[in-house]
Design an enzyme around this catalytic site. Sequence first.
Site, short mmCIF file in Angstrom:
data_model
loop_
_atom_site.label_atom_id
_atom_site.label_comp_id
_atom_site.label_asym_id
_atom_site.label_seq_id
_atom_site.Cartn_x
_atom_site.Cartn_y
_atom_site.Cartn_z
N GLY A 51 4.29 -9.01 -4.24
CA GLY A 51 3.55 -7.98 -3.03
C GLY A 51 2.11 -7.33 -3.88
O GLY A 51 0.81 -8.10 -2.96
N ASN A 130 -1.96 2.35 -9.04
CA ASN A 130 -1.32 4.16 -9.29
C ASN A 130 -0.27 4.16 -9.95
O ASN A 130 0.42 3.84 -9.65
CB ASN A 130 -1.34 4.26 -7.24
CG ASN A 130 -0.61 6.04 -6.48
OD1 ASN A 130 -0.26 6.07 -7.11
ND2 ASN A 130 -1.84 6.19 -6.27
N GLN A 137 8.23 3.01 -9.79
CA GLN A 137 8.57 1.30 -9.72
C GLN A 137 9.41 0.82 -10.66
O GLN A 137 10.50 0.36 -10.39
CB GLN A 137 7.64 0.10 -9.22
CG GLN A 137 7.17 0.18 -7.64
CD GLN A 137 7.74 -0.53 -7.17
OE1 GLN A 137 8.55 -0.61 -7.22
NE2 GLN A 137 7.36 -2.08 -7.18
N GLY A 201 2.49 -8.63 -11.31
CA GLY A 201 4.10 -7.70 -10.76
C GLY A 201 4.48 -7.56 -11.38
O GLY A 201 4.24 -6.99 -12.43
N GLY A 203 7.00 -4.89 -10.03
CA GLY A 203 8.26 -4.54 -8.95
C GLY A 203 9.80 -5.33 -9.82
O GLY A 203 10.73 -4.22 -10.44
N GLU A 204 10.20 -6.28 -10.15
CA GLU A 204 11.35 -7.02 -11.43
C GLU A 204 11.02 -6.40 -12.15
O GLU A 204 12.38 -6.44 -13.87
CB GLU A 204 11.97 -7.95 -10.98
CG GLU A 204 12.07 -7.93 -9.69
CD GLU A 204 11.54 -8.00 -8.47
OE1 GLU A 204 11.37 -8.48 -6.96
OE2 GLU A 204 10.45 -7.78 -8.63
#
Length: 239
Positions: A51, A130, A137, A201, A203-204
């Site tokens: 993203g 941020n 996250q 990334g 996210g995961e």
Amino acid sequence: MGIGAADLGTGTWTALTQVAADALEVDPDRIALRIGDTAPPNATVAGGSTGLASWSAAVLAAADAFRREHGTAPADGVEAIGEAAENPAEKQFAMHSYGAQFAQVRVQEETGEIRLDRMLGVFSVGRIINPRTARSQLLGGMTMGVGMAPHEKGELDPRFGHVVNHDLADYHVPVNADIRSLEAYWLDEEDPQAGPLGARGIGEIGIVGAAAAIANAVHHATGVRVRDLPVFGSDLLAR
């Protein structure tokens, strides 16, 4: 600023506004971000840790095009379009984030019940846009990983292949009492190969090591090595 991205609760509204404001050298309150709409230019999917790093490259390109075409004192209503360029470094370097996670668990001797006392994660994810949303996250990913290890299991009807525990009344997920002490840290760095923002990334990466850390902690506590998820107390007592 418009882009056909979506915010799934990952802080996209905040982070993309920051990126646009920084690129245009204006205050964030002067950025009107439009996402969650198919009218603006297409963006990559909000998943797979693609993203913010991908969307930001397009935002930076659009901001650069806007300044080149309209300068620092643009007329009202003028527009510019930018597109993220292909990254030639993708063919030479791995762009994956990575991390290390550690868990401390307690196992009830008679019932085999597993309780997580604390978990620590340290991650390499490139530039952090941020810190507050990034930490959320990572902690959210770690919580999902906690659910993967001692809680969540989908039960299938062997006759039809349907998931029979398909709601939160029957599907067990961790709640506040299951998540005690979680700590998430990251390396202060930028990845110069990972695009113009230097971000990878996020996210995961908090998910993937959590279940393994818990399973290893259970093995350390009991001497029982369970190689399937979830790890239930019945798995420990049966061995």
